[in-house]
Motif scaffolding. Structure first.
Motif, PDB file in Angstrom:
ATOM      1  N   ARG A  47       0.824  -1.212   0.000  1.00 54.76           N
ATOM      2  CA  ARG A  47       0.000   0.000   0.000  1.00 54.76           C
ATOM      3  C   ARG A  47       0.858   1.262   0.000  1.00 54.76           C
ATOM      4  O   ARG A  47       0.566   2.229  -0.715  1.00 54.76           O
ATOM      5  N   THR A  72       1.017   3.660  -3.190  1.00 56.96           N
ATOM      6  CA  THR A  72       0.595   5.052  -3.104  1.00 56.96           C
ATOM      7  C   THR A  72       1.677   5.991  -3.646  1.00 56.96           C
ATOM      8  O   THR A  72       1.388   6.925  -4.396  1.00 56.96           O
ATOM      9  N   PHE A 107      -4.210   5.090  -6.093  1.00 60.86           N
ATOM     10  CA  PHE A 107      -3.933   3.681  -5.811  1.00 60.86           C
ATOM     11  C   PHE A 107      -5.160   2.865  -5.429  1.00 60.86           C
ATOM     12  O   PHE A 107      -5.483   1.868  -6.076  1.00 60.86           O
ATOM     13  N   GLU A 108      -5.843   3.249  -4.359  1.00 57.82           N
ATOM     14  CA  GLU A 108      -6.975   2.454  -3.872  1.00 57.82           C
ATOM     15  C   GLU A 108      -8.115   2.420  -4.884  1.00 57.82           C
ATOM     16  O   GLU A 108      -8.778   1.407  -5.057  1.00 57.82           O
ATOM     17  N   ASN A 154      -7.382   8.107   0.122  1.00 53.56           N
ATOM     18  CA  ASN A 154      -6.174   7.789  -0.631  1.00 53.56           C
ATOM     19  C   ASN A 154      -6.096   8.643  -1.902  1.00 53.56           C
ATOM     20  O   ASN A 154      -5.029   9.157  -2.256  1.00 53.56           O
ATOM     21  N   ILE A 159      -3.195  11.510  -2.726  1.00 53.16           N
ATOM     22  CA  ILE A 159      -2.390  11.516  -3.952  1.00 53.16           C
ATOM     23  C   ILE A 159      -2.605  12.807  -4.733  1.00 53.16           C
ATOM     24  O   ILE A 159      -1.646  13.401  -5.246  1.00 53.16           O
TER      25      ILE A 159
END
Length: 350
Positions: free
Chosen positions: A87, A91, A101-102, A181, A185
């Motif tokens: 993770r 990220t 990412f997520e 997330n 980012i």
């Protein structure tokens, strides 16, 4: 392939679905630092020649694609054994590649679970219409689809849409973890771009960062497109759909020169990846070479892959991709067959 053989094939590939921390760390070091070095060289070269700078930017874009493969493996929890490290690195590489990412992790897992399923399209996929769907669509829907499938739009404007829109906003049903997330980012990207502008100026963004991100985006879209859009690719309705067949028959083996294979993180072994997503990129080639049934997957090369540009619609009857021109020819032929024959009739003149 029988169910028994399918089960055996998946079992045979599983030994390769193990990450090695040392190998993953080496890949990080031979990917991320070179990217920053090339970025710096591209910037410094602006004072010498814009063309020299662009040359460095193109090579840097290749390393950005390779960085995305690391991001991709982290999303599959295959780059490290530790979920937390997947993770964290996912990220950070998401910032470098401009992907949330997520968000992407969830959409991509849906893509894997539904690839080749005609009744489950729409998430993490290239938009594909069947011939019947296109014939029944409204003029507005047809126009939208034609624009979307136009190479100049898909590969010309696609990277801008991807980086500025699709990767920046959460889906309505996104959970809190996924939303935050994406926010993180996005915030990091804004901060990085602000620092670049304040320290190096807008020139660094327009003449270095933009070319790198754009070229990487074009390459990424092409790789994703070509590895599922080949003439005899696998597509079935829910009742007939099979995961293993979708993986092996619906994903190509993109046979690339060794240097391109290295730069693209072995993603050309896409049939192996779809069969077993937990296989890290550095084990894909070995899995392919040591598992004979996988070597029967459709193989495309740089030259033959260019044929996929003309594919526009999937013909469910013929089980193949066709162009708009071929669709018109087939429709015209059907119309001629359905017309009542006038042969043998006579005209009575007064």
């Amino acid at each position: 392939m029988s169910k028994q053989k399918q089960a055996k094939l998946r079992k045979d590939v599983m030994p390769y679905a193990t990450s090695k921390t040392k190998t993953s760390m080496i890949q990080l070091f031979n990917t991320i630092p070179p990217f920053f070095i090339l970025w710096y060289l591209a910037y410094q070269s602006l004072s010498v020649s814009i063309f020299l700078s662009l040359a460095f930017s193109v090579v840097a874009a290749g390393f950005m694609v390779r960085t995305f493969i690391i991001f991709h493996d982290c999303a599959h929890q295959s780059f490290f054994k530790n979920k937390k490290w997947n993770r964290v690195i996912g990220t950070l590489t998401g910032v470098l590649t401009h992907f949330a990412f997520e968000k992407w992790k969830r959409e991509h897992s849906i893509h894997h679970a539904t690839s080749g399923n005609l009744d489950q399209r729409g998430t993490g996929d290239i938009w594909i219409m069947t011939v019947n769907e296109y014939e029944q669509a409204s003029k507005w829907q047809r126009l939208q689809y034609r624009l979307y499938r136009n190479p100049f739009v898909m590969f010309g404007l696609g990277p801008f849409s991807l980086f500025l829109y699709e990767n920046r906003f959460n889906r309505k049903d996104a959970r809190k973890k996924e939303r935050w997330n994406t926010y993180l980012i996005n915030f990091m990207l804004v901060a990085i771009y602000a620092i670049i502008v304040l320290t190096l100026g807008w020139q660094a963004i327009l003449l270095v960062q933009l070319p790198i991100a754009y070229v990487a985006g074009v390459l990424g879209i092409w790789l994703f497109y070509v590895q599922h859009q080949f003439e005899d690719s696998y597509f079935e309705n829910e009742s007939e759909w099979d995961y293993v067949k979708a993986a092996v028959d619906g994903s190509s083996y993109y046979k690339l020169p060794k240097w391109l294979e290295w730069m693209t993180g072995n993603i050309g072994y896409h049939h192996v990846h779809h069969l077993a997503p937990r296989v890290p990129n550095y084990h894909l080639e070995k899995a392919h070479q040591e598992t004979p049934p996988l070597q029967k997957a459709t193989t495309i090369t740089l030259k033959t892959s260019l044929e996929s540009i003309r594919f526009r619609l999937y013909d469910e009857e013929q089980k193949t991709f066709i162009s708009f021109k071929e669709m018109k020819q087939r429709s015209k032929k059907k119309s001629n067959i359905s017309l009542p024959s006038t042969k043998g009739t006579q005209t009575i003149r007064s």
